[in-house]
Design a protein around this motif. Sequence first.
Motif, PDB file in Angstrom:
ATOM      1  N   TRP A 144      -0.633   4.739   5.219  1.00  0.00           N
ATOM      2  CA  TRP A 144       0.378   5.020   4.195  1.00  0.00           C
ATOM      3  C   TRP A 144       1.708   4.517   4.715  1.00  0.00           C
ATOM      4  O   TRP A 144       2.320   5.118   5.599  1.00  0.00           O
ATOM      5  CB  TRP A 144       0.443   6.498   3.865  1.00  0.00           C
ATOM      6  N   PRO A 146       5.084   3.511   3.112  1.00  0.00           N
ATOM      7  CA  PRO A 146       5.932   3.377   1.922  1.00  0.00           C
ATOM      8  C   PRO A 146       6.827   2.151   1.955  1.00  0.00           C
ATOM      9  O   PRO A 146       7.189   1.612   0.922  1.00  0.00           O
ATOM     10  CB  PRO A 146       6.766   4.669   1.942  1.00  0.00           C
ATOM     11  N   MET A 149       4.596  -0.597   0.611  1.00  0.00           N
ATOM     12  CA  MET A 149       3.658  -0.188  -0.421  1.00  0.00           C
ATOM     13  C   MET A 149       2.222  -0.591  -0.082  1.00  0.00           C
ATOM     14  O   MET A 149       1.648  -1.503  -0.644  1.00  0.00           O
ATOM     15  CB  MET A 149       4.054  -0.756  -1.784  1.00  0.00           C
ATOM     16  N   GLY A 194       3.700  12.311   1.097  1.00  0.00           N
ATOM     17  CA  GLY A 194       4.470  11.114   0.775  1.00  0.00           C
ATOM     18  C   GLY A 194       3.767  10.247  -0.252  1.00  0.00           C
ATOM     19  O   GLY A 194       4.390   9.755  -1.202  1.00  0.00           O
ATOM     20  N   GLU A 195       2.469  10.079  -0.099  1.00  0.00           N
ATOM     21  CA  GLU A 195       1.726   9.282  -1.066  1.00  0.00           C
ATOM     22  C   GLU A 195       1.684   9.974  -2.424  1.00  0.00           C
ATOM     23  O   GLU A 195       1.778   9.328  -3.465  1.00  0.00           O
ATOM     24  CB  GLU A 195       0.309   9.044  -0.547  1.00  0.00           C
ATOM     25  N   LYS A 197       3.948  11.955  -3.727  1.00  0.00           N
ATOM     26  CA  LYS A 197       5.247  11.785  -4.380  1.00  0.00           C
ATOM     27  C   LYS A 197       5.390  10.375  -4.952  1.00  0.00           C
ATOM     28  O   LYS A 197       5.925  10.192  -6.055  1.00  0.00           O
ATOM     29  CB  LYS A 197       6.370  12.080  -3.389  1.00  0.00           C
ATOM     30  N   TRP A 198       4.910   9.396  -4.201  1.00  0.00           N
ATOM     31  CA  TRP A 198       4.958   8.022  -4.706  1.00  0.00           C
ATOM     32  C   TRP A 198       4.102   7.881  -5.961  1.00  0.00           C
ATOM     33  O   TRP A 198       4.521   7.270  -6.946  1.00  0.00           O
ATOM     34  CB  TRP A 198       4.489   7.064  -3.622  1.00  0.00           C
ATOM     35  N   GLY A 201       5.746   9.143  -8.989  1.00  0.00           N
ATOM     36  CA  GLY A 201       6.744   8.205  -9.479  1.00  0.00           C
ATOM     37  C   GLY A 201       6.159   7.073 -10.294  1.00  0.00           C
ATOM     38  O   GLY A 201       6.884   6.416 -11.053  1.00  0.00           O
ATOM     39  N   THR A 202       4.857   6.835 -10.168  1.00  0.00           N
ATOM     40  CA  THR A 202       4.206   5.787 -10.966  1.00  0.00           C
ATOM     41  C   THR A 202       3.654   6.323 -12.276  1.00  0.00           C
ATOM     42  O   THR A 202       3.043   5.568 -13.036  1.00  0.00           O
ATOM     43  CB  THR A 202       3.047   5.137 -10.176  1.00  0.00           C
TER      44      THR A 202
END
Length: 458
Positions: A144, A146, A149, A194-195, A197-198, A201-202
């Motif tokens: 992972w 960020p 990506m 963290g993943e 949350k990402w 966002g998508t």
Amino acid sequence: MTLGCARNEVDSEELAGRLGAGGWALAGDAEDADVVLVNTCGFIDSAKKDSIDTVLAAADVGRKVVAVGCLAERYGDQLAESLPEADAVLGFDSYADIAARLDDIAAGRPVAAHTPRDRRTLLPVTPVQRPAAAADVAVPGHAWLPSNMARTRLDDAPVAYVKLASGCDRRCTFCAIPSFRGSFVSRPPEDVLGEAKWLAGTGVRELVLVSENSTSYGKDLGDLRALEAMLPRLGEIDGIERVRVSYLQPAELRPDLLRAIAATAGVAPYFDLSFQHASPSVLRRMKRFGGTDAFLDLLARARGIAPDLGARSNVIVGFPGETDADVAQLEHFLSEARLDAIGVFGYSDEDGTEAAGFDGKVDPDVVAERVSRVTALADELVAQRAEDRIGTRVEVLIEGDEDGEPVGRAAHQGPDVDGIVRLMGGAADDLQRGRLVSAFVVDTDGVDLLAEPVGASW
């Protein structure tokens, strides 16, 4: 192209991210591609056949074809020799530099086929030693990053899988997965968060946590309570409506974890329990624990906290030594368990497993008869369980439409395997994909629910 389980879906998105970072672009279909990457499944015979057929179909369109994934990892150079249509067969060790490997293949440079090995030997036996050692071992779905990506979403669905861990330390006698997926390795909680949350966002609204055994999460991090500590944090992520945990081992489902799944805000009270059978004697030969009484007690304790919870499982019939009495006990358990979804599989020998050498093999015709009988019972039971939900209120995550009607899933329904909810009275052009809608169940169609939205129009 991705075959197999949800863990492979995550691996494919990681591969796509790495390829994008290495200068490759995704094509719409095989005919538009220079190289077709097939993420194979190597779990059971039917999955192996599907994987090989997919490689052959991709080769038929005249493109270079690369096999990766579990079948490639498990059989490697043997697969390459028997499947010359594949331009390369790559194992997990190639994932980190997959873009460079495809550069070689596109340029016609030779790429050596993967040589299989027992991945259980690559990490220390003692779980607490693994986090440091895992950095030197290819562990699919764990990266992972960020900053570049490392994962690229391959669709825009409002639900996404998040890998908790890879591998398995259990030694079930029918299962070859640990030999090619390796020992159990947890991802650090902050990486998972963290993943997540990402993904939010998508546009993701539901997270499905996956692994070979989610109940073991954190044991190699020195914290067996890591999952119950992380679930509330996942449920609080802005934009995430629901978190679902998959692949639970009944014998490892601790009271605190059971309570966390059943009662944490934002977490679906959903129990994907790997029972496999209900006869204690069959389970012991499988090197598993429990039985009818223990499993029914587990479900009762969970329903004591969340009466409307969802519960599903898979079972294997025809295991070596299984008797008519064992099958009758399995049928009794299924009749009492009130499961929302039941998968029934007939036993077949798997390369390299302990059970492949067992005496007492059940005649294939008898296995087929038992599969048919137990499947018919399972279909009847899950349809009855769906009918039990008529008149109840469900929260439906809308995922699309069928025949002009919005469809989605309630909290008791996992993706792809547990049925759907059809929302009556909502026009497709008013549909808001990704919205969570309250609805009352008014009818059923097998395992599927028919429901009407609560309140005014959409």
